[in-house]
Design a protein around this motif. Structure first.
Motif, PDB file in Angstrom:
ATOM      1  N   VAL A 113      47.918  43.780  27.085  1.00 14.65           N
ATOM      2  CA  VAL A 113      47.623  44.768  26.055  1.00 14.65           C
ATOM      3  C   VAL A 113      47.429  43.713  24.599  1.00 14.65           C
ATOM      4  CG1 VAL A 113      48.539  46.166  24.246  1.00 14.65           C
ATOM      5  CG2 VAL A 113      48.586  46.945  26.643  1.00 14.65           C
ATOM      6  N   THR A 114      48.410  42.775  24.473  1.00 12.68           N
ATOM      7  CA  THR A 114      48.099  41.849  23.376  1.00 12.68           C
ATOM      8  C   THR A 114      46.916  41.031  23.470  1.00 12.68           C
ATOM      9  OG1 THR A 114      50.815  41.903  23.604  1.00 12.68           O
ATOM     10  CG2 THR A 114      49.567  39.926  22.454  1.00 12.68           C
ATOM     11  N   ARG A 115      46.575  40.516  24.656  1.00 11.26           N
ATOM     12  CA  ARG A 115      45.441  39.730  24.724  1.00 11.26           C
ATOM     13  C   ARG A 115      44.176  40.776  24.311  1.00 11.26           C
ATOM     14  NH1 ARG A 115      41.463  39.334  27.901  1.00 11.26           N
ATOM     15  NH2 ARG A 115      41.840  40.962  29.370  1.00 11.26           N
ATOM     16  N   ARG A 116      44.186  41.840  25.013  1.00 11.92           N
ATOM     17  CA  ARG A 116      43.161  42.686  24.689  1.00 11.92           C
ATOM     18  C   ARG A 116      42.863  43.102  23.171  1.00 11.92           C
ATOM     19  NH1 ARG A 116      42.813  47.904  28.091  1.00 11.92           N
ATOM     20  NH2 ARG A 116      40.813  48.122  26.906  1.00 11.92           N
ATOM     21  N   LEU A 117      43.870  43.419  22.712  1.00  7.73           N
ATOM     22  CA  LEU A 117      44.011  43.719  21.148  1.00  7.73           C
ATOM     23  C   LEU A 117      43.628  42.655  20.352  1.00  7.73           C
ATOM     24  CD1 LEU A 117      44.354  45.735  19.034  1.00  7.73           C
ATOM     25  CD2 LEU A 117      46.690  45.566  18.808  1.00  7.73           C
ATOM     26  N   PHE A 118      44.119  41.437  20.737  1.00  3.61           N
ATOM     27  CA  PHE A 118      43.844  40.186  19.885  1.00  3.61           C
ATOM     28  C   PHE A 118      42.383  39.766  19.942  1.00  3.61           C
ATOM     29  CE2 PHE A 118      43.127  35.542  19.897  1.00  3.61           C
ATOM     30  CZ  PHE A 118      44.063  35.257  18.571  1.00  3.61           C
TER      31      PHE A 118
END
Length: 108
Positions: A73-78
């Motif tokens: 999730v963090t990677r995608r949002l980043f």
């Protein structure tokens, strides 16, 4: 957030010189999961003309260690935000006695 019995996802939108943060509850999930609405988060950041944001959620289990899904999730949002010149400054996971910061762990 540490005392909640369900997962809650929050976004802190940073506007201007980061002197006017806007804190919003984005989603409430179950004891073990939360759905992250990327379109809602990014759309709100654009509407607020936010230059950056910090996201946070809690782990009702008390252990703030990120799951594989948390990392994804963090990677995608980043990646989404980077394309729109919105900086994701951190993703903080709140546990019972401690927190986990993706920024402090060098994961952003």
């Amino acid at each position: 957030m540490a005392s909640l019995t369900h997962e809650q996802f929050r976004a802190f939108y940073l506007i201007g010189q980061n002197t006017q943060p806007v804190d919003e509850q984005v989603w409430t999930g179950s004891y073990t999961e939360v759905v992250v609405p990327f379109r809602q988060i990014v759309g709100r950041a654009i509407a607020l003309d936010a230059s950056a944001l910090v996201i946070a959620h809690n782990h009702p289990s008390g252990d703030p260690t990120p799951s594989r899904e948390d990392v994804e999730v963090t990677r995608r949002l980043f990646n989404i935000c980077r394309q729109l010149d919105i900086r994701v400054r951190d993703h903080v996971i709140v546990g019972e006695q401690r927190t986990f910061s993706f920024f402090n762990q060098g994961l952003l």
